[in-house]
Design an enzyme around this catalytic site. Structure first.
Site, PDB file in Angstrom:
ATOM      1  N   GLU A 127       6.939 -19.437 -21.119  1.00 14.17           N
ATOM      2  CA  GLU A 127       6.731 -18.095 -20.583  1.00 14.17           C
ATOM      3  C   GLU A 127       7.724 -17.109 -21.221  1.00 14.17           C
ATOM      4  O   GLU A 127       7.368 -15.968 -21.524  1.00 14.17           O
ATOM      5  CB  GLU A 127       6.875 -18.131 -19.050  1.00 14.17           C
TER       6      GLU A 127
ATOM      7  N   LYS B 191      -4.189  -5.240 -19.593  1.00 11.50           N
ATOM      8  CA  LYS B 191      -3.773  -5.893 -18.337  1.00 11.50           C
ATOM      9  C   LYS B 191      -4.773  -6.952 -17.894  1.00 11.50           C
ATOM     10  O   LYS B 191      -4.392  -8.019 -17.439  1.00 11.50           O
ATOM     11  CB  LYS B 191      -3.600  -4.829 -17.246  1.00 11.50           C
TER      12      LYS B 191
ATOM     13  N   LYS C  23       6.726 -13.732 -23.149  1.00 12.64           N
ATOM     14  CA  LYS C  23       7.244 -12.406 -22.749  1.00 12.64           C
ATOM     15  C   LYS C  23       7.820 -11.698 -23.966  1.00 12.64           C
ATOM     16  O   LYS C  23       7.524 -10.532 -24.220  1.00 12.64           O
ATOM     17  CB  LYS C  23       8.360 -12.509 -21.700  1.00 12.64           C
TER      18      LYS C  23
ATOM     19  N   TRP D 214      -3.882  -1.542  -1.120  1.00 11.71           N
ATOM     20  CA  TRP D 214      -3.882  -2.742  -1.969  1.00 11.71           C
ATOM     21  C   TRP D 214      -4.250  -3.870  -1.030  1.00 11.71           C
ATOM     22  O   TRP D 214      -3.437  -4.329  -0.247  1.00 11.71           O
ATOM     23  CB  TRP D 214      -2.501  -2.950  -2.597  1.00 11.71           C
TER      24      TRP D 214
ATOM     25  N   HIS E 265      11.217 -32.988 -34.218  1.00 10.58           N
ATOM     26  CA  HIS E 265       9.969 -33.415 -34.859  1.00 10.58           C
ATOM     27  C   HIS E 265       9.346 -32.300 -35.684  1.00 10.58           C
ATOM     28  O   HIS E 265       8.167 -32.357 -36.022  1.00 10.58           O
ATOM     29  CB  HIS E 265       8.989 -33.916 -33.790  1.00 10.58           C
TER      30      HIS E 265
ATOM     31  N   ARG F 264       1.120   1.918  -6.026  1.00 14.08           N
ATOM     32  CA  ARG F 264       1.319   0.916  -4.981  1.00 14.08           C
ATOM     33  C   ARG F 264       0.006   0.243  -4.563  1.00 14.08           C
ATOM     34  O   ARG F 264       0.018  -0.724  -3.797  1.00 14.08           O
ATOM     35  CB  ARG F 264       1.948   1.556  -3.736  1.00 14.08           C
TER      36      ARG F 264
ATOM     37  N   GLU G 126       5.173 -10.617 -26.535  1.00 10.10           N
ATOM     38  CA  GLU G 126       4.314  -9.533 -26.053  1.00 10.10           C
ATOM     39  C   GLU G 126       4.953  -8.165 -26.173  1.00 10.10           C
ATOM     40  O   GLU G 126       4.304  -7.212 -26.580  1.00 10.10           O
ATOM     41  CB  GLU G 126       4.019  -9.734 -24.552  1.00 10.10           C
TER      42      GLU G 126
ATOM     43  N   CYS H 181       0.864  -1.188   0.000  1.00 12.03           N
ATOM     44  CA  CYS H 181       0.000   0.000   0.000  1.00 12.03           C
ATOM     45  C   CYS H 181       0.892   1.226   0.000  1.00 12.03           C
ATOM     46  O   CYS H 181       2.102   1.134   0.081  1.00 12.03           O
ATOM     47  CB  CYS H 181      -0.873   0.007   1.243  1.00 12.03           C
TER      48      CYS H 181
ATOM     49  N   ASN I 119       1.041  -0.606   6.003  1.00 15.79           N
ATOM     50  CA  ASN I 119       1.358  -1.252   4.738  1.00 15.79           C
ATOM     51  C   ASN I 119       2.064  -2.548   5.081  1.00 15.79           C
ATOM     52  O   ASN I 119       3.161  -2.505   5.630  1.00 15.79           O
ATOM     53  CB  ASN I 119       2.272  -0.314   3.926  1.00 15.79           C
ATOM     54  N   GLY I 120       1.435  -3.689   4.819  1.00 15.23           N
ATOM     55  CA  GLY I 120       2.083  -4.960   5.138  1.00 15.23           C
ATOM     56  C   GLY I 120       1.080  -5.987   5.631  1.00 15.23           C
ATOM     57  O   GLY I 120      -0.126  -5.812   5.468  1.00 15.23           O
TER      58      GLY I 120
HETATM   59  C1  AGP Z   1       1.007 -11.938 -19.412  1.00 11.14           C
HETATM   60  O1  AGP Z   1       2.156 -11.196 -19.589  1.00 11.14           O
HETATM   61  C2  AGP Z   1      -0.121 -11.519 -20.231  1.00 11.14           C
HETATM   62  N1  AGP Z   1      -0.386 -10.149 -20.119  1.00 11.14           N
HETATM   63  C3  AGP Z   1      -1.312 -12.439 -20.307  1.00 11.14           C
HETATM   64  O2  AGP Z   1      -0.911 -13.612 -20.937  1.00 11.14           O
HETATM   65  C4  AGP Z   1      -1.983 -12.809 -18.978  1.00 11.14           C
HETATM   66  O3  AGP Z   1      -1.183 -13.670 -18.256  1.00 11.14           O
HETATM   67  C5  AGP Z   1      -3.351 -13.471 -19.276  1.00 11.14           C
HETATM   68  O4  AGP Z   1      -4.175 -12.552 -19.930  1.00 11.14           O
HETATM   69  C6  AGP Z   1      -4.026 -13.977 -18.026  1.00 11.14           C
HETATM   70  O5  AGP Z   1      -4.309 -12.948 -17.150  1.00 11.14           O
HETATM   71  P1  AGP Z   1      -4.777 -13.233 -15.670  1.00 11.14           P
HETATM   72  O6  AGP Z   1      -3.657 -13.908 -14.964  1.00 11.14           O
HETATM   73  O7  AGP Z   1      -5.082 -11.869 -15.122  1.00 11.14           O
HETATM   74  O8  AGP Z   1      -5.989 -14.105 -15.749  1.00 11.14           O
END
Ligand code: AGP
Length: 617
Positions: free
Chosen positions: A490, A612, A494, A84, A513, A27, A497, A2, A110-111
């Site tokens: 992953e 997001k 990354k 938060w 394969h 935060r 994206e 927070c 905060n914590g």
């Molecule tokens: C991750 O970098 C992405 N922005 C995306 O794949 C994300 O993980 C996915 O949309 C799932 O989101 P969530 O964890 O909020 O459900």
């Protein structure tokens, strides 16, 4: 995570507090509040004419700001908080500041207070009444209990009583003009100016008022008045500390001096992982009351079904492997968007887990509803208290990574992996599927993971140099096996994206394969190959792609002296147990993707076409 701000001085504080909170909104932003020692004709608890007035609201700071304007409260000494949520939903009643029973002490925090339940119980027996669901509310009541004419002394007693993390800031109408702060583990800085003195979680909150700061260290307390700052060590002895000067501009200060939120969040991972462990791993003992499962129910489990999307899906894949290995029950992992449409079977004694950092992903929500309609009981793993998934699930395990601003998930991912490890170990202990000595060994190793992540982050410059040399390549293959495979997947996600370069995350053994046909001098192969049962195998796979002119970047463990003969670039990570490498190998990969994208001048915090939380199908 927070945000806290406090001021005492010759100016009115309402606007100072609200502006400061807005600068700390990164935060946390689910509720906000201020408490000000105000002149009042109808004073109840303080010296003549003074009382504490509190304004708090759920939602963004401007909602609370509006209300504070309507109520016309102001004064020269006050504290503020942007929340938060970790314990209790983001409602008005759970928002900070919290008051003691007499209404003369206000606290922001905060914590996490790990022993809040037992403290509440003790305080209740002494007649204290609680109105919120938060852990924080025990603090004003403890201060009230210990208050004997000195708020500072009461605070020093209080921090000895609590277990956990955090920063606490308090005021009392019985000591107007005085602010007391305490740091247990979360950040706290003092700002010093001619017009008064400040406390804040972070420098940007008060940078427009002063450039002179003092940092408060763990277990220190601080007393502020308008013209005096006194710092005390854990024994209560005065410490002399010289202020330092800050020359940042406000924009960069919000990112804590980092260029982007993504980089800041990568560097916050030791903290996020540690916070996620907090209260669940105490003195080597695992505790998971939030799961809401009895030992009997855990012993009777026949299967676990996990659903998730994107990065959270990769955390689920790690969960599958460790749970199957430690708990010896089958774990099925599905993309949420697939699960909901494939006529899934919900069996008896099957635990259903949904992983989602935002708690708002529509596909995951729809999959939960589908599973519930078929009789499943849902455990949600999310970073956002009060999110839709949290509300619609039967129980919730929160990751405590703090708010993630960058669209790209980084610190929430490692916090999710930590939850997977903790659940795996908790189930294994309950079912007796791992011997006591083995369990002890894994837990000891888990406890030092935050430190190991910290050590990896020290090598960020080395990763940057590798990215500077390789960013012009057009094809990236991330290869891993077993525990390394989700990290490979992953890593590719990354890079795609934030850099918009084509990348694949693939099981190294599957290359021959098909995907090996992609390999040429424009390809970079990132090999995730720490020590372990498949190291030799992946080493051979790396040689296969090397022979086809790919550039090799290997992520290896500290004692590996072999791989460098075959790789163009290597990065060493600390040694750990084979099952735990996933939480370490992802760190250099996140940094590598970040630096490649920066070389390509991409907007890493807000990549094109992405959001997001994905609330549309
Ligand atoms: C991750 O970098 C992405 N922005 C995306 O794949 C994300 O993980 C996915 O949309 C799932 O989101 P969530 O964890 O909020 O459900």
């Amino acid at each position: 995570m927070c945000g806290i701000v406090a001021y005492t001085g010759n100016k009115k504080c309402k606007d100072i507090l609200i502006k400061g909170l807005k600068r700390l909104e990164y935060r946390g932003y689910d509720s906000a509040g201020i408490a000000i020692i105000s002149d009042s004709a109808a004073a109840r608890s303080g010296p003549a004419g003074l009382e504490i007035k509190v304004v708090k609201e759920a939602g963004k700071i401007n909602i609370m700001e509006k209300e504070a304007g309507v109520l016309k409260i102001d004064g020269n000494c006050g504290i503020g908080h942007t929340r938060w949520a970790t314990h209790g939903e983001p409602t008005k009643i759970n928002a900070h500041p919290h008051l003691d029973g007499s209404g003369s002490i206000a606290v922001v925090h905060n914590g996490i207070i790990e022993n809040y339940a037992e403290l509440k119980e003790e305080l209740r027996k002494n007649g204290h009444k609680f109105i919120s669901e938060t852990d924080t509310e025990v603090l004003p009541h403890l201060l009230e209990e210990y208050y004997n004419g000195s708020l500072l002394a009461a605070m020093q007693k209080t921090i000895k009583k609590i277990k956990g993390s955090g920063t606490i800031v308090a005021i009392s109408s019985r000591q107007p003009g005085e602010i007391i702060g305490a740091r247990i583990t979360s950040p706290l800085v003092v700002g010093i100016s001619e017009d008064g003195n400040f406390l804040a979680s972070d420098i940007p909150a008060i940078l427009e008022h002063t450039r002179n700061f003092i940092v408060i260290n763990d277990f220190e307390t601080v007393r502020l008045t308008a013209d005096r700052v006194e710092v005390f060590d854990r024994k209560g002895k005065v410490i002399k500390r010289k202020p330092f000067k800050v020359n940042w501009d406000i924009g960069s200060a919000e990112k804590g001096g980092y260029d982007d939120f993504m980089l800041k969040e990568i560097f916050e991972q030791p903290y996020g992982v540690e916070e996620t462990m907090r209260g669940r791993l105490i003195d080597g003992e695992l505790s998971f009351n939030e799961l809401g499962l009895t030992a009997e129910q855990i012993k009777n489990l026949k299967k676990i079904q996990i659903i998730a999307c994107g990065t959270s899906y990769h955390a689920a894949l790690i969960g599958k492997q460790v749970i199957e290995n430690w708990v010896k029950i089958p774990v099925e992992v599905d993309f949420s968007s697939e699960y909901r449409y494939r006529n899934p079977i919900v069996e008896d004694n099957c635990l259903f887990m949904a992983i989602t950092q935002s708690g708002e992903t529509i596909d995951t929500l729809a999959a939960i509803r589908e599973a519930k309609s078929r009789g499943a009981k849902i455990v949600a793993i999310t970073n956002v208290v009060g999110s839709t998934v949290a509300r619609e699930s039967n129980s919730v395990i929160y990751t405590h990574a703090g708010p993630e601003i960058g669209v790209c998930a980084t610190k929430t991912f490692t916090a999710q992996i930590m939850v997977m490890y903790l659940i795996g170990l908790y189930f294994a202990r309950t079912r007796g599927s791992v011997s006591k000595s083995e369990l002890h060994k894994i837990i000891s190793e888990l406890k030092i993971i935050p430190q190991k992540i910290q050590n990896i982050l020290k090598g960020a410059d080395k990763i940057k140099q590798i990215a500077d040399k390789t960013y012009k390549h057009t094809c990236f293959l991330f290869l891993g096996r077993i525990y390394g495979l989700p990290s490979a997947m992953e890593g590719a996600l990354k890079l795609k994206e934030i850099s918009y370069i084509h990348a694949e995350g693939y099981p190294a053994g599957e290359m021959k394969h098909g995907p090996i046909a992609l390999t040429d001098e424009n390809t970079v192969v990132v090999g995730i190959m720490p020590a372990g049962s498949v190291y030799e195998k992946i080493l051979s796979n790396i040689q296969e792609v090397k022979a086809r002119k790919a550039t090799i970047f290997s992520i290896i463990s500290q004692k590996d002296k072999n791989t460098k003969k075959y790789a163009d670039y290597i990065f060493k990570i600390p040694e750990t147990l084979e099952e735990l490498y996933a939480i370490l190998t992802i760190i250099p990969i996140q940094l590598y993707s970040y630096y490649i994208a920066k070389n390509l001048k991409r907007n890493v915090d807000q990549p094109r076409n992405l959001a997001k939380s994905v609330t549309v199908e």
